[in-house]
Design an enzyme around this catalytic site. Structure first.
Site, PDB file in Angstrom:
ATOM      1  N   GLY A  69       0.686  -1.367   0.009  1.00 42.18           N
ATOM      2  CA  GLY A  69      -0.036  -0.109   0.017  1.00 42.18           C
ATOM      3  C   GLY A  69       0.970   1.195   0.046  1.00 42.18           C
ATOM      4  N   SER A  70       2.086   1.391  -0.519  1.00 40.16           N
ATOM      5  CA  SER A  70       2.937   2.522  -0.517  1.00 40.16           C
ATOM      6  C   SER A  70       2.277   3.486  -1.381  1.00 40.16           C
ATOM      7  CB  SER A  70       4.494   2.346  -0.849  1.00 40.16           C
ATOM      8  OG  SER A  70       4.599   1.829  -2.131  1.00 40.16           O
ATOM      9  N   ASN A  71       2.038   2.972  -2.608  1.00 38.88           N
ATOM     10  CA  ASN A  71       1.223   3.809  -3.649  1.00 38.88           C
ATOM     11  C   ASN A  71      -0.201   4.432  -2.890  1.00 38.88           C
ATOM     12  OD1 ASN A  71       2.419   4.190  -6.378  1.00 38.88           O
ATOM     13  ND2 ASN A  71       2.998   2.224  -5.951  1.00 38.88           N
ATOM     14  N   LEU A 103      -4.197  -7.069  -7.544  1.00 42.88           N
ATOM     15  CA  LEU A 103      -3.621  -8.309  -8.301  1.00 42.88           C
ATOM     16  C   LEU A 103      -4.748  -9.187  -9.044  1.00 42.88           C
ATOM     17  CD1 LEU A 103      -0.811  -9.745  -5.934  1.00 42.88           C
ATOM     18  CD2 LEU A 103      -0.575  -8.076  -8.063  1.00 42.88           C
ATOM     19  N   ILE A 133     -10.237  -6.914 -12.939  1.00 44.96           N
ATOM     20  CA  ILE A 133     -11.429  -6.074 -12.754  1.00 44.96           C
ATOM     21  C   ILE A 133     -12.615  -6.697 -13.599  1.00 44.96           C
ATOM     22  CG2 ILE A 133     -12.522  -3.898 -12.944  1.00 44.96           C
ATOM     23  CD1 ILE A 133     -10.518  -4.113 -10.818  1.00 44.96           C
ATOM     24  N   HIS A 162       1.854   0.351 -13.352  1.00 45.22           N
ATOM     25  CA  HIS A 162       2.535  -0.904 -13.627  1.00 45.22           C
ATOM     26  C   HIS A 162       4.107  -0.464 -13.567  1.00 45.22           C
ATOM     27  CE1 HIS A 162       3.363  -5.127 -14.686  1.00 45.22           C
ATOM     28  NE2 HIS A 162       4.450  -4.545 -15.478  1.00 45.22           N
ATOM     29  N   ASP A 208      -2.874  -5.328 -18.045  1.00 46.23           N
ATOM     30  CA  ASP A 208      -1.613  -4.529 -18.248  1.00 46.23           C
ATOM     31  C   ASP A 208      -1.843  -4.155 -19.751  1.00 46.23           C
ATOM     32  OD1 ASP A 208      -0.579  -4.664 -15.606  1.00 46.23           O
ATOM     33  OD2 ASP A 208       0.647  -6.457 -16.224  1.00 46.23           O
ATOM     34  N   GLU A 254       7.120   6.211  -8.903  1.00 43.30           N
ATOM     35  CA  GLU A 254       5.605   5.981  -8.881  1.00 43.30           C
ATOM     36  C   GLU A 254       4.881   6.877  -7.777  1.00 43.30           C
ATOM     37  OE1 GLU A 254       4.123   1.849  -8.432  1.00 43.30           O
ATOM     38  OE2 GLU A 254       6.052   1.035  -9.248  1.00 43.30           O
TER      39      GLU A 254
HETATM   40  C1  GRF Z   1       3.853  -1.077  -7.526  1.00 38.28           C
HETATM   41  O1  GRF Z   1       5.031  -1.502  -7.764  1.00 38.28           O
HETATM   42  C2  GRF Z   1       2.560  -0.948  -8.655  1.00 38.28           C
HETATM   43  O2  GRF Z   1       3.539  -0.521  -9.690  1.00 38.28           O
HETATM   44  C3  GRF Z   1       2.326  -2.440  -9.058  1.00 38.28           C
HETATM   45  O3  GRF Z   1       2.195  -2.773  -7.593  1.00 38.28           O
HETATM   46  C4  GRF Z   1       2.983  -2.211  -6.735  1.00 38.28           C
HETATM   47  C5  GRF Z   1       2.245  -1.696  -5.682  1.00 38.28           C
HETATM   48  O4  GRF Z   1       3.003  -1.438  -4.528  1.00 38.28           O
HETATM   49  N1  GRF Z   1       1.155  -2.265  -9.515  1.00 38.28           N
HETATM   50  P1  GRF Z   1       2.613  -0.764  -3.052  1.00 38.28           P
HETATM   51  O5  GRF Z   1       1.556  -1.618  -2.579  1.00 38.28           O
HETATM   52  O6  GRF Z   1       1.973   0.326  -3.529  1.00 38.28           O
HETATM   53  O7  GRF Z   1       3.688  -0.582  -2.332  1.00 38.28           O
END
Ligand code: GRF
Length: 192
Positions: free
Chosen positions: A11-13, A84, A87, A103, A144, A173
């Site tokens: 969940g870092s994004n 993952l 959808i 991605h 993708d 990202e």
């Molecule tokens: C990221 O590298 C994103 O590009 C991919 O999954 C990863 C998710 O990382 N789709 P996080 O859970 O957001 O840290």
């Protein structure tokens, strides 16, 4: 305008997106959906007081439950952030050009089913490519493969490990995805 984040992992994004929109005038992250009850993304959501929903395959693919909740919470846009699962088509139809994904490679390279996380960066390392990067794209039925919105290229140095590449791409990202989402959602708001 309300947006939802779908995430399966750390969940870092998701955290970067939530931080970006904290206190935003008219765009609000209103829901976090995950298929993984142990996802770090759930902790991130709870830190921000965001409603969460843990889905299983039955709920996502064979019931209206998720679509109903999205409608009830007036979700207008969905950002996948490490989600993952595919959808479902009924969701894609209900949100045309309103579901995006990020991605960690320069698609179409190193994308598709099974290409996620370290699989991507190991493949980049093994290829000897001098560049990697990120791709933000619309989500379609195929993993993708939806229309590309933004790509950002970053260097791969010969001394990099796959982990070094992963860390570099992830930093980009976090800097790019929230801004891209804002841009896309603002364009939708102008149209409405
Ligand atoms: C990221 O590298 C994103 O590009 C991919 O999954 C990863 C998710 O990382 N789709 P996080 O859970 O957001 O840290």
């Amino acid at each position: 305008m309300n947006i939802a984040i779908f995430a399966s992992g750390g969940g870092s994004n998701a955290a970067a997106i939530l931080k970006h929109f904290e206190g935003h005038d008219c765009i609000r992250v209103a829901l976090m959906v995950t298929n993984n009850p142990n996802a770090g993304a759930l902790d991130v959501a709870s830190n921000y007081g965001i409603e969460t929903l843990v889905v299983n395959r039955e709920m996502l693919y064979r019931s209206q439950e998720v679509l109903d909740l999205l409608e009830d919470r007036q979700i207008a846009f969905i950002a996948l952030a490490g989600f993952l699962w595919r959808i479902p088509n009924d969701m894609l139809n209900k949100y045309p050009s309103r579901i995006v994904n990020i991605h960690p490679s320069l698609l179409p390279k190193y994308g598709g089913k099974g290409m996620y996380g370290h699989h991507v960066h190991n493949a980049v390392k093994a290829s000897g490519d001098r560049f990697s990067g990120l791709t933000i794209h619309y989500v379609s039925e195929e993993y993708d493969a939806g229309q590309i919105i933004i790509q950002l290229k970053c260097p791969v140095y010969p001394s990099d490990s796959a982990e070094d590449i992963a860390a570099r791409v992830l930093r980009f990202e976090h800097a790019t995805y929230p801004v891209a989402i804002q841009d896309l959602v603002e364009r939708l708001m102008l149209r409405e």
